[in-house]
Design an enzyme around this catalytic site. Structure first.
Site, PDB file in Angstrom:
ATOM      1  N   ASN A  13       0.879  -1.174   0.000  1.00 38.85           N
ATOM      2  CA  ASN A  13       0.000   0.000   0.000  1.00 38.85           C
ATOM      3  C   ASN A  13       0.911   1.217   0.000  1.00 38.85           C
ATOM      4  O   ASN A  13       1.533   1.523   1.013  1.00 38.85           O
ATOM      5  CB  ASN A  13      -0.890  -0.020   1.253  1.00 38.85           C
ATOM      6  CG  ASN A  13      -1.660   1.282   1.419  1.00 38.85           C
ATOM      7  OD1 ASN A  13      -1.827   2.038   0.472  1.00 38.85           O
ATOM      8  ND2 ASN A  13      -2.124   1.538   2.640  1.00 38.85           N
ATOM      9  N   TRP A  14       0.977   1.865  -1.156  1.00 41.81           N
ATOM     10  CA  TRP A  14       1.912   3.000  -1.270  1.00 41.81           C
ATOM     11  C   TRP A  14       1.399   4.247  -0.557  1.00 41.81           C
ATOM     12  O   TRP A  14       2.126   5.223  -0.417  1.00 41.81           O
ATOM     13  CB  TRP A  14       2.160   3.313  -2.749  1.00 41.81           C
ATOM     14  CG  TRP A  14       3.060   2.327  -3.432  1.00 41.81           C
ATOM     15  CD1 TRP A  14       3.853   1.377  -2.844  1.00 41.81           C
ATOM     16  CD2 TRP A  14       3.285   2.209  -4.849  1.00 41.81           C
ATOM     17  NE1 TRP A  14       4.547   0.677  -3.801  1.00 41.81           N
ATOM     18  CE2 TRP A  14       4.218   1.164  -5.045  1.00 41.81           C
ATOM     19  CE3 TRP A  14       2.792   2.867  -5.972  1.00 41.81           C
ATOM     20  CZ2 TRP A  14       4.657   0.775  -6.313  1.00 41.81           C
ATOM     21  CZ3 TRP A  14       3.223   2.494  -7.232  1.00 41.81           C
ATOM     22  CH2 TRP A  14       4.149   1.456  -7.404  1.00 41.81           C
ATOM     23  N   LYS A  15       0.140   4.252  -0.169  1.00 39.99           N
ATOM     24  CA  LYS A  15      -0.469   5.424   0.482  1.00 39.99           C
ATOM     25  C   LYS A  15      -0.261   6.665  -0.408  1.00 39.99           C
ATOM     26  O   LYS A  15      -0.352   6.545  -1.615  1.00 39.99           O
ATOM     27  CB  LYS A  15       0.109   5.626   1.885  1.00 39.99           C
ATOM     28  CG  LYS A  15       0.122   4.320   2.705  1.00 39.99           C
ATOM     29  CD  LYS A  15       0.367   4.558   4.153  1.00 39.99           C
ATOM     30  CE  LYS A  15       0.605   3.230   4.861  1.00 39.99           C
ATOM     31  NZ  LYS A  15       0.383   3.299   6.287  1.00 39.99           N
ATOM     32  N   HIS A  99      -9.255   0.974   4.608  1.00 39.87           N
ATOM     33  CA  HIS A  99      -7.984   1.133   5.315  1.00 39.87           C
ATOM     34  C   HIS A  99      -8.197   2.020   6.544  1.00 39.87           C
ATOM     35  O   HIS A  99      -8.995   2.972   6.513  1.00 39.87           O
ATOM     36  CB  HIS A  99      -6.933   1.748   4.385  1.00 39.87           C
ATOM     37  CG  HIS A  99      -5.555   1.675   4.965  1.00 39.87           C
ATOM     38  ND1 HIS A  99      -5.098   2.607   5.863  1.00 39.87           N
ATOM     39  CD2 HIS A  99      -4.571   0.771   4.814  1.00 39.87           C
ATOM     40  CE1 HIS A  99      -3.856   2.283   6.230  1.00 39.87           C
ATOM     41  NE2 HIS A  99      -3.519   1.161   5.603  1.00 39.87           N
ATOM     42  N   GLU A 101      -6.566   4.342   7.768  1.00 32.96           N
ATOM     43  CA  GLU A 101      -6.347   5.786   7.577  1.00 32.96           C
ATOM     44  C   GLU A 101      -7.578   6.441   6.952  1.00 32.96           C
ATOM     45  O   GLU A 101      -7.879   7.600   7.224  1.00 32.96           O
ATOM     46  CB  GLU A 101      -5.080   6.010   6.730  1.00 32.96           C
ATOM     47  CG  GLU A 101      -3.825   5.720   7.554  1.00 32.96           C
ATOM     48  CD  GLU A 101      -2.637   5.222   6.758  1.00 32.96           C
ATOM     49  OE1 GLU A 101      -2.620   5.355   5.524  1.00 32.96           O
ATOM     50  OE2 GLU A 101      -1.715   4.676   7.396  1.00 32.96           O
ATOM     51  N   GLU A 171      -5.528  -5.658  10.189  1.00 37.90           N
ATOM     52  CA  GLU A 171      -4.535  -4.630  10.472  1.00 37.90           C
ATOM     53  C   GLU A 171      -4.839  -3.961  11.813  1.00 37.90           C
ATOM     54  O   GLU A 171      -5.653  -3.022  11.866  1.00 37.90           O
ATOM     55  CB  GLU A 171      -4.556  -3.574   9.362  1.00 37.90           C
ATOM     56  CG  GLU A 171      -4.223  -4.116   7.993  1.00 37.90           C
ATOM     57  CD  GLU A 171      -3.588  -3.049   7.123  1.00 37.90           C
ATOM     58  OE1 GLU A 171      -2.420  -3.193   6.794  1.00 37.90           O
ATOM     59  OE2 GLU A 171      -4.251  -2.068   6.819  1.00 37.90           O
ATOM     60  N   GLY A 177       2.131   1.769  10.626  1.00 33.18           N
ATOM     61  CA  GLY A 177       3.023   2.917  10.500  1.00 33.18           C
ATOM     62  C   GLY A 177       3.684   3.330  11.798  1.00 33.18           C
ATOM     63  O   GLY A 177       4.269   4.405  11.890  1.00 33.18           O
ATOM     64  N   SER A 217       3.263  -2.711  10.159  1.00 37.58           N
ATOM     65  CA  SER A 217       4.722  -2.710  10.313  1.00 37.58           C
ATOM     66  C   SER A 217       5.350  -4.063   9.960  1.00 37.58           C
ATOM     67  O   SER A 217       6.347  -4.458  10.571  1.00 37.58           O
ATOM     68  CB  SER A 217       5.114  -2.258  11.721  1.00 37.58           C
ATOM     69  OG  SER A 217       4.609  -0.953  11.979  1.00 37.58           O
ATOM     70  N   GLY A 238       2.815  -1.314   4.222  1.00 38.23           N
ATOM     71  CA  GLY A 238       2.892   0.108   3.900  1.00 38.23           C
ATOM     72  C   GLY A 238       4.333   0.532   3.694  1.00 38.23           C
ATOM     73  O   GLY A 238       4.874   0.437   2.594  1.00 38.23           O
ATOM     74  N   GLY A 239       4.973   0.969   4.771  1.00 40.14           N
ATOM     75  CA  GLY A 239       6.330   1.530   4.681  1.00 40.14           C
ATOM     76  C   GLY A 239       7.305   0.676   3.882  1.00 40.14           C
ATOM     77  O   GLY A 239       8.012   1.171   2.997  1.00 40.14           O
TER      78      GLY A 239
HETATM   79  C1  PEP Z   1      -0.704  -0.267   5.776  1.00 39.18           C
HETATM   80  O1  PEP Z   1      -0.623   0.854   5.266  1.00 39.18           O
HETATM   81  O2  PEP Z   1      -1.673  -0.993   5.529  1.00 39.18           O
HETATM   82  C2  PEP Z   1       0.367  -0.702   6.675  1.00 39.18           C
HETATM   83  C3  PEP Z   1       0.290  -1.884   7.221  1.00 39.18           C
HETATM   84  O3  PEP Z   1       1.396   0.170   6.865  1.00 39.18           O
HETATM   85  P1  PEP Z   1       2.803  -0.163   7.598  1.00 39.18           P
HETATM   86  O4  PEP Z   1       3.304  -1.446   6.987  1.00 39.18           O
HETATM   87  O5  PEP Z   1       3.670   1.002   7.289  1.00 39.18           O
HETATM   88  O6  PEP Z   1       2.518  -0.335   9.051  1.00 39.18           O
END
Ligand code: PEP
Length: 255
Positions: A13-15, A99, A101, A171, A177, A217, A238-239
């Site tokens: 997920n590039w956000k 998501h 966010e 999640e 994040g 994460s 994500g990251g």
């Molecule tokens: C996400 O954006 O769904 C996510 C899990 O981010 P991260 O891996 O950065 O925690």
């Protein structure tokens, strides 16, 4: 993960990251690194404006490009939103919905997440449906109840047939994040509760066939242990999905 029963899915997920040029460069970098690693589906969900560029770069590879959201109406006065038909028109078949966010910063609720999921499924798309508890709920010891309730609300009115196109991303919001990762046991326990709830709603066959990812994460250092759990069928990342080497290491952990 249980490859005998279901497909492992590693999704990025590039956000709000990567311009079209950056998306092209990233896909060109990672394409050879994940080539031939076919034991899992590899997906990157990109910002709307970078989807076309990422798809062009991914042509002929084992990488699928998806979107980060979809609206529930087909068209009309919904400024800033994108419909399932619009995504389909540019060749997008996979989309993230719900998501944390989106829920946290943009007012999305289980009700709108459900509507968005239904709209995407009606258009024949594959949905990665994100859900999970917040920190206060985990600390209060109600993670299982929250997960079961969210699954029921988010999947309300969705048929067993449509479940073939639903991937659940568990999640825990406190792990997204933040650098805090659920322990493999915590991830396994929640994914097992989610699977049991799907079994309650649709029966064992559907539950056993549904891919349930862990997200929060996940990185090159912790992926192998998380993915070794029987109810964890992949990751939503994500990251670490912005760094080719880290994401490739997660794909490797899923092989
Ligand atoms: C996400 O954006 O769904 C996510 C899990 O981010 P991260 O891996 O950065 O925690």
């Amino acid at each position: 993960m249980n490859p005998a029963k279901r497909r492992t899915v590693i999704a990025g997920n590039w956000k709000m990251n990567f311009t079209p040029a950056e998306a092209t460069a990233f896909i060109n970098e990672i394409k050879p690194m994940v080539a031939g690693k076919d034991n899992c589906d590899i997906i990157f969900c990109a910002p709307f404006v970078s989807i076309a560029a990422a798809m062009e770069a991914a042509k002929g590879s084992n990488i699928v490009i998806g979107a980060e959201n979809v609206h529930y109406e087909a068209k009309g006065a919904y400024t800033g939103e994108i419909s399932a038909d619009m995504l389909k028109a540019i060749g997008v078949n996979t989309v993230l919905v719900g998501h944390s966010e989106r829920r946290q910063y943009f007012g999305e609720t289980d009700e709108t997440v459900n509507l968005r999921t239904k709209a995407a499924l009606a258009a024949g798309m594959r949905v990665i449906l994100c859900m999970g508890e917040v920190k206060e709920q985990r600390l209060a010891g109600i993670t299982n109840e929250v997960c079961a309730m969210q699954i029921k609300l988010d999947l309300a009115g969705i048929s067993a047939e449509d479940m073939k196109n639903v991937i659940i991303a568990y999640e825990p919001v406190w792990a997204i994040g933040t650098g805090l990762t659920a322990t493999p046991e915590q991830a396994e326990d929640a994914c097992a509760v989610i699977r049991a709830t799907i079994a309650e709603l649709y029966g064992n066959e559907v539950a056993e066939a549904t891919t349930i990812q862990y997200g929060g994460s996940m990185n090159d250092a912790n992926a192998a242990e998380l993915l070794s759990k029987p109810n964890v069928d992949g990751g939503l990342i994500g990251g670490a999905s912005l760094v080719a080497k880290k994401f490739t290491a997660i794909v490797d952990a899923a092989q």
